[in-house]
Design a protein around this motif. Structure first.
Motif, PDB file in Angstrom:
ATOM      1  N   HIS A 152     -31.493  77.565-110.601  1.00 25.77           N
ATOM      2  CA  HIS A 152     -32.197  77.404-109.330  1.00 25.77           C
ATOM      3  C   HIS A 152     -32.791  78.726-108.871  1.00 25.77           C
ATOM      4  O   HIS A 152     -33.911  78.777-108.355  1.00 25.77           O
ATOM      5  CB  HIS A 152     -31.242  76.865-108.259  1.00 25.77           C
ATOM      6  CG  HIS A 152     -30.926  75.415-108.415  1.00 25.77           C
ATOM      7  ND1 HIS A 152     -30.049  74.755-107.581  1.00 25.77           N
ATOM      8  CD2 HIS A 152     -31.368  74.496-109.312  1.00 25.77           C
ATOM      9  CE1 HIS A 152     -29.965  73.488-107.958  1.00 25.77           C
ATOM     10  NE2 HIS A 152     -30.751  73.310-109.008  1.00 25.77           N
ATOM     11  N   ILE A 153     -32.030  79.793-109.057  1.00 32.09           N
ATOM     12  CA  ILE A 153     -32.502  81.111-108.642  1.00 32.09           C
ATOM     13  C   ILE A 153     -33.749  81.497-109.426  1.00 32.09           C
ATOM     14  O   ILE A 153     -34.753  81.949-108.860  1.00 32.09           O
ATOM     15  CB  ILE A 153     -31.385  82.158-108.845  1.00 32.09           C
ATOM     16  CG1 ILE A 153     -30.194  81.836-107.927  1.00 32.09           C
ATOM     17  CG2 ILE A 153     -31.912  83.560-108.563  1.00 32.09           C
ATOM     18  CD1 ILE A 153     -28.960  82.669-108.214  1.00 32.09           C
ATOM     19  N   VAL A 154     -33.697  81.304-110.750  1.00 35.37           N
ATOM     20  CA  VAL A 154     -34.829  81.647-111.608  1.00 35.37           C
ATOM     21  C   VAL A 154     -36.048  80.812-111.243  1.00 35.37           C
ATOM     22  O   VAL A 154     -37.167  81.333-111.090  1.00 35.37           O
ATOM     23  CB  VAL A 154     -34.467  81.444-113.095  1.00 35.37           C
ATOM     24  CG1 VAL A 154     -35.704  81.612-113.971  1.00 35.37           C
ATOM     25  CG2 VAL A 154     -33.386  82.427-113.516  1.00 35.37           C
ATOM     26  N   ARG A 155     -35.846  79.521-111.077  1.00 36.17           N
ATOM     27  CA  ARG A 155     -36.985  78.664-110.761  1.00 36.17           C
ATOM     28  C   ARG A 155     -37.553  78.985-109.375  1.00 36.17           C
ATOM     29  O   ARG A 155     -38.763  78.917-109.161  1.00 36.17           O
ATOM     30  CB  ARG A 155     -36.576  77.189-110.824  1.00 36.17           C
ATOM     31  CG  ARG A 155     -37.780  76.263-110.709  1.00 36.17           C
ATOM     32  CD  ARG A 155     -37.403  74.813-110.847  1.00 36.17           C
ATOM     33  NE  ARG A 155     -38.562  73.962-110.612  1.00 36.17           N
ATOM     34  CZ  ARG A 155     -38.509  72.652-110.388  1.00 36.17           C
ATOM     35  NH1 ARG A 155     -37.333  72.047-110.401  1.00 36.17           N
ATOM     36  NH2 ARG A 155     -39.599  71.957-110.170  1.00 36.17           N
ATOM     37  N   GLY A 156     -36.668  79.368-108.454  1.00 31.67           N
ATOM     38  CA  GLY A 156     -37.132  79.731-107.127  1.00 31.67           C
ATOM     39  C   GLY A 156     -38.105  80.893-107.159  1.00 31.67           C
ATOM     40  O   GLY A 156     -39.137  80.879-106.479  1.00 31.67           O
ATOM     41  N   PHE A 157     -37.813  81.897-107.977  1.00 35.59           N
ATOM     42  CA  PHE A 157     -38.731  83.021-108.112  1.00 35.59           C
ATOM     43  C   PHE A 157     -40.017  82.592-108.825  1.00 35.59           C
ATOM     44  O   PHE A 157     -41.109  83.070-108.503  1.00 35.59           O
ATOM     45  CB  PHE A 157     -38.078  84.166-108.878  1.00 35.59           C
ATOM     46  CG  PHE A 157     -37.073  84.939-108.062  1.00 35.59           C
ATOM     47  CD1 PHE A 157     -37.450  85.582-106.894  1.00 35.59           C
ATOM     48  CD2 PHE A 157     -35.746  85.026-108.449  1.00 35.59           C
ATOM     49  CE1 PHE A 157     -36.543  86.301-106.129  1.00 35.59           C
ATOM     50  CE2 PHE A 157     -34.820  85.740-107.701  1.00 35.59           C
ATOM     51  CZ  PHE A 157     -35.212  86.376-106.533  1.00 35.59           C
ATOM     52  N   GLU A 158     -39.891  81.677-109.787  1.00 41.92           N
ATOM     53  CA  GLU A 158     -41.070  81.230-110.531  1.00 41.92           C
ATOM     54  C   GLU A 158     -42.076  80.511-109.639  1.00 41.92           C
ATOM     55  O   GLU A 158     -43.288  80.603-109.857  1.00 41.92           O
ATOM     56  CB  GLU A 158     -40.647  80.307-111.677  1.00 41.92           C
ATOM     57  CG  GLU A 158     -39.925  81.015-112.815  1.00 41.92           C
ATOM     58  CD  GLU A 158     -39.439  80.060-113.881  1.00 41.92           C
ATOM     59  OE1 GLU A 158     -39.088  80.519-114.975  1.00 41.92           O
ATOM     60  OE2 GLU A 158     -39.399  78.837-113.614  1.00 41.92           O
ATOM     61  N   VAL A 159     -41.604  79.788-108.620  1.00 43.21           N
ATOM     62  CA  VAL A 159     -42.517  79.035-107.748  1.00 43.21           C
ATOM     63  C   VAL A 159     -42.974  79.854-106.552  1.00 43.21           C
ATOM     64  O   VAL A 159     -43.667  79.341-105.679  1.00 43.21           O
ATOM     65  CB  VAL A 159     -41.882  77.708-107.279  1.00 43.21           C
ATOM     66  CG1 VAL A 159     -41.598  76.799-108.448  1.00 43.21           C
ATOM     67  CG2 VAL A 159     -40.620  77.966-106.456  1.00 43.21           C
TER      68      VAL A 159
END
Length: 301
Positions: free
Chosen positions: A93-100
């Motif tokens: 979730h953390i990684v995807r949060g930065f990606e978006v």
């Protein structure tokens, strides 16, 4: 509600009534203004009416989740801080949060003091970024802004100057916002740390780059000119204003009152006046008119 330098208004997006109640109480008690909604679509409708200083966004919500909500927010606002709330240890979730396009995250169960500190820090940075963009775009001289690696913005004067000095290879020196600075311009980045000015040899002549912001600022502003011209100012070195003083001076130069500046920057009129005292002292002036004139001179130096 208390007004201070860390004041901001926050859009809280969470489908949990308990979380909304807790954070609204804690954030409001710290002087932050809170608008709360319980879904992504509600958040987007709210943003159609009002742009907050920052957004605190839950990841897991029914229907439109936090990731999709952030993607749509980012399509509307390039520089609005978004802080995700995610479960402890949910690395994906953390990684995807930065990606978006998220700026930061906190883990649930949230610690209100940490949330407040992060929101205030990101709000300060966003204000500096916006003020820097306006200063760069409004300047008559060639100017650009970097974050230490990438080009954030440049004005038309900078783009014209680079085209003139690029000679037969202009493609390599195009100023594309958001991109890593081209190899010949990488030397500009050292201005953030240990020197005020440098000369960069290019195909069509030398480029003079001069730092006009403090060396340790998150956003560095650089003035550009032809290297074969004598440095402007007859050897005078402009005073080093803090980031906050620079913001205040920008709005003074645009004719804003202390009350207007306080509303724009989210601080008290008394704090604005205190910054002005420091500005007057550094610029060697006694009036707002003289300070505004000095601000224009700084842009042209």
């Amino acid at each position: 509600m208390p007004m201070h330098d860390d004041y901001c208004d926050v859009l809280l997006v969470d489908d949990s009534a308990d979380t909304i109640a807790l954070l609204t109480q804690e954030l409001s008690g710290a002087g932050l203004k809170v608008h709360a909604v319980r879904s992504g679509p509600e958040a987007l409708r709210h943003l159609d009416r009002h742009a907050p200083g920052a957004i605190l966004l839950d990841v897991q919500m029914p229907g439109m989740d936090g990731f999709e909500t952030c993607s749509q927010i980012r399509a509307r606002f390039d520089d609005m801080p978004v802080v995700f709330m995610t479960g402890l240890g949910e690395t994906e979730h953390i990684v995807r949060g930065f990606e978006v396009g998220g700026n930061d995250y906190v883990t649930k169960p949230v610690a209100p003091p940490e949330v407040i500190a992060r929101l205030q820090a990101h709000t300060r940075t966003a204000r500096l970024v916006r003020a820097t963009r306006e200063a760069v775009n409004a300047a008559d001289v060639a100017m650009l802004a970097t974050d230490g690696e990438r080009l954030l913005w440049s004005n038309e004067a900078a783009r014209i100057l680079l085209r003139e000095l690029s000679g037969e290879a202009p493609a390599g020196l195009q100023l594309t916002e958001g991109s890593v600075l081209a190899a010949p311009l990488q030397e500009i980045l050292v201005l953030r740390q240990n020197q005020d000015e440098c000369l960069i040899p290019l195909t069509g002549g030398k480029l003079r780059a001069r730092r006009v912001s403090e060396a340790d600022q998150a956003v560095g502003i650089v003035a550009l000119s032809r290297g074969d011209a004598a440095p402007a100012g007859n050897g005078w070195n402009p005073p080093q204003l803090t980031a906050r003083e620079g913001e205040v001076l920008l709005w003074v130069s645009r004719g804003k009152t202390n009350r207007d500046i306080a509303d724009i920057l989210g601080m008290s009129p008394r704090t604005v006046n205190k910054h002005l005292e420091h500005i007057f002292e550094k610029l060697g002036v006694e009036t707002r008119t003289a300070a505004a004139a000095a601000a224009r001179n700084l842009q042209l130096a």
